[in-house]
Write a protein that holds these residues in place. Structure first.
Motif, PDB file in Angstrom:
ATOM      1  N   ALA A  43     -76.791  31.804   0.469  1.00 36.81           N
ATOM      2  CA  ALA A  43     -75.603  32.301   1.160  1.00 36.81           C
ATOM      3  C   ALA A  43     -74.358  32.154   0.298  1.00 36.81           C
ATOM      4  CB  ALA A  43     -75.402  31.558   2.479  1.00 36.81           C
ATOM      5  N   MET A  44     -74.397  31.294  -0.684  1.00 38.05           N
ATOM      6  CA  MET A  44     -73.263  31.091  -1.572  1.00 38.05           C
ATOM      7  C   MET A  44     -73.052  32.299  -2.489  1.00 38.05           C
ATOM      8  SD  MET A  44     -71.766  28.360  -0.684  1.00 38.05           S
ATOM      9  CE  MET A  44     -70.644  28.115  -2.034  1.00 38.05           C
ATOM     10  N   TYR A  45     -74.011  33.218  -2.530  1.00 41.53           N
ATOM     11  CA  TYR A  45     -73.831  34.417  -3.337  1.00 41.53           C
ATOM     12  C   TYR A  45     -72.621  35.228  -2.863  1.00 41.53           C
ATOM     13  CZ  TYR A  45     -78.080  33.909  -6.071  1.00 41.53           C
ATOM     14  OH  TYR A  45     -79.024  33.462  -6.943  1.00 41.53           O
ATOM     15  N   HIS A  46     -72.283  35.097  -1.587  1.00 36.70           N
ATOM     16  CA  HIS A  46     -71.088  35.776  -1.078  1.00 36.70           C
ATOM     17  C   HIS A  46     -69.850  35.240  -1.805  1.00 36.70           C
ATOM     18  CE1 HIS A  46     -68.277  37.712   1.600  1.00 36.70           C
ATOM     19  NE2 HIS A  46     -67.707  36.546   1.828  1.00 36.70           N
ATOM     20  N   GLU A  47     -69.783  33.933  -1.972  1.00 39.42           N
ATOM     21  CA  GLU A  47     -68.655  33.329  -2.684  1.00 39.42           C
ATOM     22  C   GLU A  47     -68.646  33.760  -4.148  1.00 39.42           C
ATOM     23  OE1 GLU A  47     -66.149  31.581  -1.245  1.00 39.42           O
ATOM     24  OE2 GLU A  47     -67.198  32.088   0.605  1.00 39.42           O
ATOM     25  N   ILE A  48     -69.826  33.861  -4.740  1.00 38.55           N
ATOM     26  CA  ILE A  48     -69.926  34.322  -6.129  1.00 38.55           C
ATOM     27  C   ILE A  48     -69.346  35.726  -6.243  1.00 38.55           C
ATOM     28  CG2 ILE A  48     -71.578  35.068  -7.910  1.00 38.55           C
ATOM     29  CD1 ILE A  48     -71.281  32.061  -7.820  1.00 38.55           C
ATOM     30  N   ARG A  49     -69.681  36.591  -5.293  1.00 38.33           N
ATOM     31  CA  ARG A  49     -69.180  37.968  -5.325  1.00 38.33           C
ATOM     32  C   ARG A  49     -67.654  38.002  -5.195  1.00 38.33           C
ATOM     33  NH1 ARG A  49     -72.919  38.176  -7.657  1.00 38.33           N
ATOM     34  NH2 ARG A  49     -74.976  38.648  -6.898  1.00 38.33           N
ATOM     35  N   LEU A  50     -67.098  37.146  -4.347  1.00 38.78           N
ATOM     36  CA  LEU A  50     -65.645  37.090  -4.211  1.00 38.78           C
ATOM     37  C   LEU A  50     -64.988  36.648  -5.524  1.00 38.78           C
ATOM     38  CD1 LEU A  50     -65.263  35.458  -0.685  1.00 38.78           C
ATOM     39  CD2 LEU A  50     -64.863  37.845  -1.297  1.00 38.78           C
ATOM     40  N   MET A  51     -65.602  35.692  -6.192  1.00 38.90           N
ATOM     41  CA  MET A  51     -65.084  35.230  -7.485  1.00 38.90           C
ATOM     42  C   MET A  51     -65.157  36.342  -8.518  1.00 38.90           C
ATOM     43  SD  MET A  51     -66.702  31.466  -7.831  1.00 38.90           S
ATOM     44  CE  MET A  51     -66.876  30.471  -6.370  1.00 38.90           C
ATOM     45  N   GLU A  52     -66.268  37.066  -8.528  1.00 36.35           N
ATOM     46  CA  GLU A  52     -66.440  38.156  -9.488  1.00 36.35           C
ATOM     47  C   GLU A  52     -65.441  39.280  -9.222  1.00 36.35           C
ATOM     48  OE1 GLU A  52     -70.619  39.002  -9.103  1.00 36.35           O
ATOM     49  OE2 GLU A  52     -71.152  37.335 -10.437  1.00 36.35           O
ATOM     50  N   GLN A  53     -65.192  39.587  -7.958  1.00 31.38           N
ATOM     51  CA  GLN A  53     -64.205  40.614  -7.628  1.00 31.38           C
ATOM     52  C   GLN A  53     -62.816  40.201  -8.106  1.00 31.38           C
ATOM     53  OE1 GLN A  53     -64.600  41.096  -3.409  1.00 31.38           O
ATOM     54  NE2 GLN A  53     -66.501  42.278  -3.588  1.00 31.38           N
ATOM     55  N   SER A  54     -62.503  38.923  -7.942  1.00 31.22           N
ATOM     56  CA  SER A  54     -61.209  38.415  -8.403  1.00 31.22           C
ATOM     57  C   SER A  54     -61.086  38.548  -9.915  1.00 31.22           C
ATOM     58  CB  SER A  54     -61.045  36.951  -7.983  1.00 31.22           C
ATOM     59  OG  SER A  54     -59.836  36.434  -8.475  1.00 31.22           O
ATOM     60  N   ALA A  55     -62.139  38.196 -10.634  1.00 31.03           N
ATOM     61  CA  ALA A  55     -62.118  38.308 -12.097  1.00 31.03           C
ATOM     62  C   ALA A  55     -61.951  39.766 -12.512  1.00 31.03           C
ATOM     63  CB  ALA A  55     -63.403  37.735 -12.693  1.00 31.03           C
ATOM     64  N   LEU A  56     -62.667  40.671 -11.873  1.00 30.41           N
ATOM     65  CA  LEU A  56     -62.580  42.087 -12.225  1.00 30.41           C
ATOM     66  C   LEU A  56     -61.189  42.646 -11.939  1.00 30.41           C
ATOM     67  CD1 LEU A  56     -66.089  43.285 -11.019  1.00 30.41           C
ATOM     68  CD2 LEU A  56     -65.309  42.961 -13.376  1.00 30.41           C
ATOM     69  N   ARG A  57     -60.561  42.190 -10.842  1.00 26.66           N
ATOM     70  CA  ARG A  57     -59.187  42.629 -10.553  1.00 26.66           C
ATOM     71  C   ARG A  57     -58.224  42.166 -11.647  1.00 26.66           C
ATOM     72  NH1 ARG A  57     -60.604  41.940  -5.047  1.00 26.66           N
ATOM     73  NH2 ARG A  57     -60.025  39.758  -5.015  1.00 26.66           N
ATOM     74  N   ARG A  58     -58.553  41.056 -12.285  1.00 20.82           N
ATOM     75  CA  ARG A  58     -57.711  40.527 -13.369  1.00 20.82           C
ATOM     76  C   ARG A  58     -58.043  41.175 -14.716  1.00 20.82           C
ATOM     77  NH1 ARG A  58     -57.507  34.001 -12.512  1.00 20.82           N
ATOM     78  NH2 ARG A  58     -57.557  34.016 -10.245  1.00 20.82           N
ATOM     79  N   GLY A  59     -59.080  42.010 -14.729  1.00 20.68           N
ATOM     80  CA  GLY A  59     -59.477  42.652 -15.972  1.00 20.68           C
ATOM     81  C   GLY A  59     -60.386  41.777 -16.823  1.00 20.68           C
ATOM     82  N   ILE A  60     -61.015  40.781 -16.209  1.00 21.31           N
ATOM     83  CA  ILE A  60     -61.926  39.872 -16.912  1.00 21.31           C
ATOM     84  C   ILE A  60     -63.359  40.318 -16.636  1.00 21.31           C
ATOM     85  CG2 ILE A  60     -62.674  37.464 -17.144  1.00 21.31           C
ATOM     86  CD1 ILE A  60     -59.713  37.949 -17.870  1.00 21.31           C
ATOM     87  N   SER A  61     -64.132  40.535 -17.701  1.00 21.58           N
ATOM     88  CA  SER A  61     -65.530  40.944 -17.512  1.00 21.58           C
ATOM     89  C   SER A  61     -66.340  39.780 -16.952  1.00 21.58           C
ATOM     90  CB  SER A  61     -66.138  41.412 -18.827  1.00 21.58           C
ATOM     91  OG  SER A  61     -66.348  40.305 -19.685  1.00 21.58           O
ATOM     92  N   LEU A  62     -67.449  40.109 -16.307  1.00 18.99           N
ATOM     93  CA  LEU A  62     -68.313  39.074 -15.761  1.00 18.99           C
ATOM     94  C   LEU A  62     -68.930  38.234 -16.874  1.00 18.99           C
ATOM     95  CD1 LEU A  62     -69.988  40.992 -12.821  1.00 18.99           C
ATOM     96  CD2 LEU A  62     -67.884  39.636 -12.857  1.00 18.99           C
ATOM     97  N   GLU A  63     -69.180  38.848 -18.014  1.00 17.65           N
ATOM     98  CA  GLU A  63     -69.718  38.112 -19.163  1.00 17.65           C
ATOM     99  C   GLU A  63     -68.702  37.084 -19.650  1.00 17.65           C
ATOM    100  OE1 GLU A  63     -69.650  41.515 -19.076  1.00 17.65           O
ATOM    101  OE2 GLU A  63     -71.761  41.815 -18.596  1.00 17.65           O
ATOM    102  N   CYS A  64     -67.455  37.488 -19.706  1.00 12.22           N
ATOM    103  CA  CYS A  64     -66.379  36.578 -20.123  1.00 12.22           C
ATOM    104  C   CYS A  64     -66.230  35.439 -19.110  1.00 12.22           C
ATOM    105  CB  CYS A  64     -65.079  37.335 -20.279  1.00 12.22           C
ATOM    106  SG  CYS A  64     -63.702  36.318 -20.797  1.00 12.22           S
ATOM    107  N   LEU A  65     -66.315  35.757 -17.844  1.00 14.98           N
ATOM    108  CA  LEU A  65     -66.210  34.737 -16.787  1.00 14.98           C
ATOM    109  C   LEU A  65     -67.320  33.706 -16.941  1.00 14.98           C
ATOM    110  CD1 LEU A  65     -64.664  33.981 -14.152  1.00 14.98           C
ATOM    111  CD2 LEU A  65     -66.423  35.263 -12.933  1.00 14.98           C
ATOM    112  N   GLN A  66     -68.543  34.173 -17.136  1.00 16.42           N
ATOM    113  CA  GLN A  66     -69.689  33.270 -17.301  1.00 16.42           C
ATOM    114  C   GLN A  66     -69.552  32.446 -18.580  1.00 16.42           C
ATOM    115  OE1 GLN A  66     -71.974  32.623 -15.124  1.00 16.42           O
ATOM    116  NE2 GLN A  66     -73.327  31.377 -16.357  1.00 16.42           N
ATOM    117  N   ASP A  67     -69.152  33.071 -19.663  1.00 19.26           N
ATOM    118  CA  ASP A  67     -68.994  32.378 -20.929  1.00 19.26           C
ATOM    119  C   ASP A  67     -67.926  31.297 -20.831  1.00 19.26           C
ATOM    120  OD1 ASP A  67     -69.496  32.030 -23.811  1.00 19.26           O
ATOM    121  OD2 ASP A  67     -67.460  32.840 -24.017  1.00 19.26           O
ATOM    122  N   LYS A  68     -66.786  31.639 -20.272  1.00 19.99           N
ATOM    123  CA  LYS A  68     -65.680  30.673 -20.131  1.00 19.99           C
ATOM    124  C   LYS A  68     -66.116  29.524 -19.234  1.00 19.99           C
ATOM    125  CE  LYS A  68     -61.295  31.974 -20.211  1.00 19.99           C
ATOM    126  NZ  LYS A  68     -60.783  31.183 -21.291  1.00 19.99           N
TER     127      LYS A  68
END
Length: 65
Positions: free
Chosen positions: A36-61
């Motif tokens: 169920a925590m995947y919902h929170e992951i998706r919210l985090m990913e949406q936030s990163a994408l709105r900032r122009g940060i790729s998911l690969e960059c988010l994971q790497d950082k």
């Protein structure tokens, strides 16, 4: 024009967002947190994408924190 909702994750510094994303993913894989925590992951990913940060960059950082 439709305005997107702002989430708590949009207000976090990128380093903190990336760290949360990495740790939650790691704990889901270990079975500590539920799928169920995947919902929170998706919210985090949406936030990163709105900032122009790729998911690969988010994971790497997140992995370097």
């Amino acid at each position: 024009m439709v305005k997107e909702k702002c989430s708590l994750y949009d207000k976090l510094p990128l380093e903190l967002l990336a760290g949360f994303h990495f740790e939650i993913n790691k704990n889901i894989e270990k079975g500590i947190l539920s799928d169920a925590m995947y919902h929170e992951i998706r919210l985090m990913e949406q936030s990163a994408l709105r900032r122009g940060i790729s998911l690969e960059c988010l994971q790497d950082k997140g992995s370097r924190i």
